[in-house]
Scaffold this motif. Structure first.
Motif, PDB file in Angstrom:
ATOM      1  N   PRO A  17       0.827  -1.198   0.000  1.00  0.00           N
ATOM      2  CA  PRO A  17       0.000   0.000   0.000  1.00  0.00           C
ATOM      3  C   PRO A  17       0.872   1.264   0.000  1.00  0.00           C
ATOM      4  O   PRO A  17       1.973   1.260   0.549  1.00  0.00           O
ATOM      5  CB  PRO A  17      -0.788  -0.116   1.305  1.00  0.00           C
ATOM      6  CG  PRO A  17       0.138  -0.867   2.214  1.00  0.00           C
ATOM      7  CD  PRO A  17       0.880  -1.827   1.324  1.00  0.00           C
ATOM      8  N   ILE A  23      -2.607   0.826  -4.119  1.00  0.00           N
ATOM      9  CA  ILE A  23      -1.783  -0.371  -4.049  1.00  0.00           C
ATOM     10  C   ILE A  23      -0.758  -0.248  -5.162  1.00  0.00           C
ATOM     11  O   ILE A  23      -1.100   0.005  -6.317  1.00  0.00           O
ATOM     12  CB  ILE A  23      -2.614  -1.664  -4.221  1.00  0.00           C
ATOM     13  CG1 ILE A  23      -3.517  -1.907  -3.008  1.00  0.00           C
ATOM     14  CG2 ILE A  23      -1.711  -2.865  -4.372  1.00  0.00           C
ATOM     15  CD1 ILE A  23      -4.690  -1.031  -2.913  1.00  0.00           C
ATOM     16  N   PRO A  40      -7.954   0.311  -4.742  1.00  0.00           N
ATOM     17  CA  PRO A  40      -8.237  -1.008  -4.168  1.00  0.00           C
ATOM     18  C   PRO A  40      -9.123  -1.893  -5.037  1.00  0.00           C
ATOM     19  O   PRO A  40      -8.887  -3.105  -5.109  1.00  0.00           O
ATOM     20  CB  PRO A  40      -8.904  -0.677  -2.832  1.00  0.00           C
ATOM     21  CG  PRO A  40      -8.270   0.629  -2.438  1.00  0.00           C
ATOM     22  CD  PRO A  40      -8.141   1.380  -3.733  1.00  0.00           C
ATOM     23  N   ALA A  43      -6.985  -3.269  -7.830  1.00  0.00           N
ATOM     24  CA  ALA A  43      -6.045  -4.248  -7.282  1.00  0.00           C
ATOM     25  C   ALA A  43      -6.759  -5.562  -6.986  1.00  0.00           C
ATOM     26  O   ALA A  43      -6.201  -6.647  -7.216  1.00  0.00           O
ATOM     27  CB  ALA A  43      -5.386  -3.701  -6.019  1.00  0.00           C
TER      28      ALA A  43
END
Length: 62
Positions: A17, A23, A40, A43
């Protein structure tokens, strides 16, 4: 270079992170640095694709 073509290039991969809530996939190879940032949800989609590829590879090797 295609997905099935072998390569002798060595690379380091770091995943983690960022302080911005993203990410990061950080790839370093032969003096080249490639930081790739994903939110997120993106990811999670990448993780799902990796898991699907793992399942396909395992099925092929069974």
């Amino acid at each position: 270079m295609g997905i099935n073509k072998e390569s002798n290039v060595e690379a380091n991969l770091q995943i983690g992170p960022t302080d911005q809530g993203m990410i990061r996939l950080y790839i370093e190879a032969q003096g080249i640095e490639i930081p790739m940032d994903f939110d997120p949800d993106e990811a999670r989609e990448i993780a799902d694709e990796i898991l699907a590829a793992v399942a396909a590879a395992e099925a092929r090797n069974s």
